[in-house]
Write a protein that holds these residues in place. Structure first.
Motif, PDB file in Angstrom:
ATOM      1  N   PHE A 145     -40.764  48.714  22.727  1.00 20.15           N
ATOM      2  CA  PHE A 145     -39.442  47.845  22.239  1.00 20.15           C
ATOM      3  C   PHE A 145     -39.734  47.799  20.627  1.00 20.15           C
ATOM      4  CE2 PHE A 145     -40.094  46.380  26.587  1.00 20.15           C
ATOM      5  CZ  PHE A 145     -38.720  46.564  27.046  1.00 20.15           C
ATOM      6  N   LEU A 146     -38.419  48.110  20.183  1.00 20.32           N
ATOM      7  CA  LEU A 146     -38.526  48.237  18.676  1.00 20.32           C
ATOM      8  C   LEU A 146     -37.083  47.106  18.360  1.00 20.32           C
ATOM      9  CD1 LEU A 146     -39.745  49.810  16.219  1.00 20.32           C
ATOM     10  CD2 LEU A 146     -37.951  51.725  16.874  1.00 20.32           C
ATOM     11  N   PRO A 147     -37.303  46.108  18.503  1.00 17.99           N
ATOM     12  CA  PRO A 147     -36.279  44.976  18.236  1.00 17.99           C
ATOM     13  C   PRO A 147     -36.339  44.498  16.781  1.00 17.99           C
ATOM     14  CG  PRO A 147     -38.033  43.870  19.073  1.00 17.99           C
ATOM     15  CD  PRO A 147     -38.286  45.124  19.272  1.00 17.99           C
ATOM     16  N   ASP A 148     -34.970  44.430  16.400  1.00 11.98           N
ATOM     17  CA  ASP A 148     -34.917  43.737  15.033  1.00 11.98           C
ATOM     18  C   ASP A 148     -34.929  42.356  15.164  1.00 11.98           C
ATOM     19  OD1 ASP A 148     -33.901  46.094  13.854  1.00 11.98           O
ATOM     20  OD2 ASP A 148     -31.588  45.666  13.951  1.00 11.98           O
ATOM     21  N   LEU A 149     -35.457  41.666  14.291  1.00 11.42           N
ATOM     22  CA  LEU A 149     -35.413  40.114  14.194  1.00 11.42           C
ATOM     23  C   LEU A 149     -34.752  40.033  12.682  1.00 11.42           C
ATOM     24  CD1 LEU A 149     -35.719  37.409  15.310  1.00 11.42           C
ATOM     25  CD2 LEU A 149     -38.091  37.360  14.486  1.00 11.42           C
ATOM     26  N   LYS A 150     -33.240  39.985  12.870  1.00 10.54           N
ATOM     27  CA  LYS A 150     -32.448  39.994  11.698  1.00 10.54           C
ATOM     28  C   LYS A 150     -32.608  38.699  10.863  1.00 10.54           C
ATOM     29  CE  LYS A 150     -29.274  43.138  13.431  1.00 10.54           C
ATOM     30  NZ  LYS A 150     -29.488  44.581  12.333  1.00 10.54           N
ATOM     31  N   TYR A 151     -32.374  37.605  11.659  1.00 12.73           N
ATOM     32  CA  TYR A 151     -32.301  36.122  10.968  1.00 12.73           C
ATOM     33  C   TYR A 151     -32.925  35.106  11.543  1.00 12.73           C
ATOM     34  CZ  TYR A 151     -27.653  38.464  10.235  1.00 12.73           C
ATOM     35  OH  TYR A 151     -26.590  39.532   9.724  1.00 12.73           O
ATOM     36  N   ALA A 152     -33.611  34.278  10.970  1.00 13.60           N
ATOM     37  CA  ALA A 152     -33.870  32.940  11.340  1.00 13.60           C
ATOM     38  C   ALA A 152     -32.955  31.943  10.969  1.00 13.60           C
ATOM     39  CB  ALA A 152     -35.357  32.459  10.657  1.00 13.60           C
ATOM     40  N   ASP A 153     -32.174  32.284  10.116  1.00 15.66           N
ATOM     41  CA  ASP A 153     -31.050  31.370   9.642  1.00 15.66           C
ATOM     42  C   ASP A 153     -30.044  31.687  10.187  1.00 15.66           C
ATOM     43  OD1 ASP A 153     -28.837  30.193   8.382  1.00 15.66           O
ATOM     44  OD2 ASP A 153     -29.443  30.850   6.150  1.00 15.66           O
ATOM     45  N   ASN A 154     -29.408  30.873  11.325  1.00 17.47           N
ATOM     46  CA  ASN A 154     -27.986  31.020  12.165  1.00 17.47           C
ATOM     47  C   ASN A 154     -26.852  31.213  11.480  1.00 17.47           C
ATOM     48  OD1 ASN A 154     -29.290  31.857  14.597  1.00 17.47           O
ATOM     49  ND2 ASN A 154     -29.418  29.986  15.600  1.00 17.47           N
ATOM     50  N   ASN A 155     -26.752  30.446  10.231  1.00 15.09           N
ATOM     51  CA  ASN A 155     -25.675  30.426   9.539  1.00 15.09           C
ATOM     52  C   ASN A 155     -25.309  31.590   9.041  1.00 15.09           C
ATOM     53  OD1 ASN A 155     -24.837  27.633   9.828  1.00 15.09           O
ATOM     54  ND2 ASN A 155     -26.335  26.939   8.202  1.00 15.09           N
ATOM     55  N   ALA A 156     -26.427  32.273   8.527  1.00 13.42           N
ATOM     56  CA  ALA A 156     -26.256  33.674   7.911  1.00 13.42           C
ATOM     57  C   ALA A 156     -25.856  34.704   9.208  1.00 13.42           C
ATOM     58  CB  ALA A 156     -27.547  34.100   7.259  1.00 13.42           C
ATOM     59  N   ALA A 157     -26.500  34.445  10.162  1.00 18.14           N
ATOM     60  CA  ALA A 157     -26.277  35.403  11.563  1.00 18.14           C
ATOM     61  C   ALA A 157     -24.726  35.060  11.984  1.00 18.14           C
ATOM     62  CB  ALA A 157     -27.311  34.964  12.771  1.00 18.14           C
ATOM     63  N   LYS A 158     -24.169  34.086  11.608  1.00 14.12           N
ATOM     64  CA  LYS A 158     -22.691  34.020  12.143  1.00 14.12           C
ATOM     65  C   LYS A 158     -22.180  34.418  11.060  1.00 14.12           C
ATOM     66  CE  LYS A 158     -19.248  30.313  13.092  1.00 14.12           C
ATOM     67  NZ  LYS A 158     -19.084  28.886  13.256  1.00 14.12           N
ATOM     68  N   LYS A 159     -22.197  34.312   9.958  1.00 18.32           N
ATOM     69  CA  LYS A 159     -21.445  34.871   8.766  1.00 18.32           C
ATOM     70  C   LYS A 159     -21.320  36.495   8.698  1.00 18.32           C
ATOM     71  CE  LYS A 159     -20.657  34.713   3.699  1.00 18.32           C
ATOM     72  NZ  LYS A 159     -21.301  34.026   2.316  1.00 18.32           N
ATOM     73  N   TYR A 160     -22.635  37.157   8.884  1.00 19.04           N
ATOM     74  CA  TYR A 160     -22.747  38.320   8.626  1.00 19.04           C
ATOM     75  C   TYR A 160     -22.791  39.280   9.918  1.00 19.04           C
ATOM     76  CZ  TYR A 160     -24.182  37.096   3.857  1.00 19.04           C
ATOM     77  OH  TYR A 160     -24.155  36.684   2.710  1.00 19.04           O
ATOM     78  N   SER A 161     -23.096  38.393  10.912  1.00 19.78           N
ATOM     79  CA  SER A 161     -23.071  39.301  12.404  1.00 19.78           C
ATOM     80  C   SER A 161     -22.331  38.730  13.446  1.00 19.78           C
ATOM     81  CB  SER A 161     -24.375  39.464  12.883  1.00 19.78           C
ATOM     82  OG  SER A 161     -25.264  40.168  11.935  1.00 19.78           O
ATOM     83  N   GLY A 162     -21.681  37.496  13.226  1.00 23.12           N
ATOM     84  CA  GLY A 162     -20.844  36.903  14.248  1.00 23.12           C
ATOM     85  C   GLY A 162     -21.590  36.438  15.472  1.00 23.12           C
ATOM     86  N   ALA A 163     -22.789  36.071  15.233  1.00 18.44           N
ATOM     87  CA  ALA A 163     -23.635  35.584  16.373  1.00 18.44           C
ATOM     88  C   ALA A 163     -24.402  34.057  16.036  1.00 18.44           C
ATOM     89  CB  ALA A 163     -24.671  36.880  16.588  1.00 18.44           C
ATOM     90  N   ALA A 164     -23.680  33.153  16.232  1.00 17.45           N
ATOM     91  CA  ALA A 164     -24.436  31.888  15.668  1.00 17.45           C
ATOM     92  C   ALA A 164     -25.690  31.527  16.419  1.00 17.45           C
ATOM     93  CB  ALA A 164     -23.354  30.708  15.813  1.00 17.45           C
ATOM     94  N   ASP A 165     -25.695  32.266  17.600  1.00 19.87           N
ATOM     95  CA  ASP A 165     -27.191  31.740  18.307  1.00 19.87           C
ATOM     96  C   ASP A 165     -28.145  32.988  18.427  1.00 19.87           C
ATOM     97  OD1 ASP A 165     -25.698  33.632  19.784  1.00 19.87           O
ATOM     98  OD2 ASP A 165     -25.993  32.982  21.792  1.00 19.87           O
TER      99      ASP A 165
END
Length: 293
Positions: A145-165
């Protein structure tokens, strides 16, 4: 498929009739299949990773390097039988593994394509925003498995990837991936035989996010359990522009990278990879021209 609940979006759309949140119907669509030499050394080796780039995505990353297939819909429809043939064509070319890129919204036909092992390890190369329930269906079929862990900050996740969770969803998915593979193992040639590589892409101006990701991984996993890839390859792509997202319309600076790398080396994470400055180049983005499809 009736209504689609394969990914954390659970969009509930009948993809036999209309595209889901991922932008795709239930017809498999691929934009490229070929040997890829720019993954981690234990994935690409000297012969290349047999990479299959699927069209569509359940994230809306504004900076996506694969934007024209993740959101643009480029690609060519294939059947399950053709997908099996592609695997074997890649193996015949010497591929160390079969590397499925952004595969989550096609998990059901992919499972059918893996009823028989392709003869090399299978890599699930995802954005990390995967459903635990769907991942469980892969048991015994995926070795790496080769997953990203893009964000620990869900505010950034919502802003840049549309995924608040994003953070809690990706962490649960990575836990399931590790449950399936256990500790990483290499073969006699030094290639990854099984295990999880967690990837993190540093975003410009988002150093605290990167530090939190490193802190989480260092506390959640012990040495010898998972590998970690710190990525410096960010370049402005996709929807990034001075007007829309000026704060990320640049590369990561040397100073930013050094702060994150120093934190990684001090974290207790012992197993993994880093990238040098030259990785931030359009030269490493493949042409999504239906090659090999």
């Amino acid at each position: 498929m009736s209504v689609c609940e394969l990914c954390p979006r659970r969009c509930g759309i009948d993809r036999s009739m209309t595209p889901g949140y991922c932008g795709m119907t239930d017809e498999i669509k691929i934009a490229r299949a070929g040997l890829h030499f720019w993954e981690e050394p234990v994935i690409s080796g000297d012969k290349g990773s047999g990479t299959v780039f699927f069209s569509g995505c359940n994230l809306r990353c504004v900076f996506c390097q694969n934007y024209n297939i993740s959101s643009g819909g480029n690609g060519k429809p294939v059947t399950v039988e053709r997908l099996k043939e592609i695997y074997q064509e890649l193996v015949a070319k010497g591929a160390h593994n079969i590397n499925l890129v952004t595969p989550g919204h096609y998990i059901e036909p992919i499972i059918k394509s893996l009823e028989k092992s392709p003869g090399v390890p299978v890599v699930w190369n995802s954005n990390g925003y995967d459903s635990v329930e769907s991942l469980r269906k892969l048991e015994g079929k995926v070795q790496i498995f080769l997953p990203d862990l893009k964000y620990a900050d869900n505010n950034a996740a919502k802003k840049y990837s549309g995924a608040a969770d994003y953070f809690e969803t990706a962490c649960a998915a990575i836990d399931e991936m590790y449950r399936q593979t256990g500790d990483f193992e290499f073969d006699a040639d030094g290639m990854l035989k099984k295990g999880v590589i967690i990837r993190h892409l540093i975003l410009p101006g988002s150093i605290e996010n990167s530090l939190k990701v490193i802190d989480y991984v260092s506390k959640r996993f012990s040495p010898g359990q998972v590998l970690f890839g710190l990525m410096r390859q960010y370049i402005p792509c996709g929807m990034v522009s001075e007007e829309k997202f000026p704060e990320i319309n640049r590369k990561v600076t040397d100073e930013e990278y050094q702060i994150v790398e120093d934190a990684l080396f001090a974290s207790g994470i012992e197993d993994g990879y880093v990238q040098d400055e030259s990785s931030a180049s359009e030269a490493f983005i493949p042409d999504f021209d239906n090659t090999g499809v």
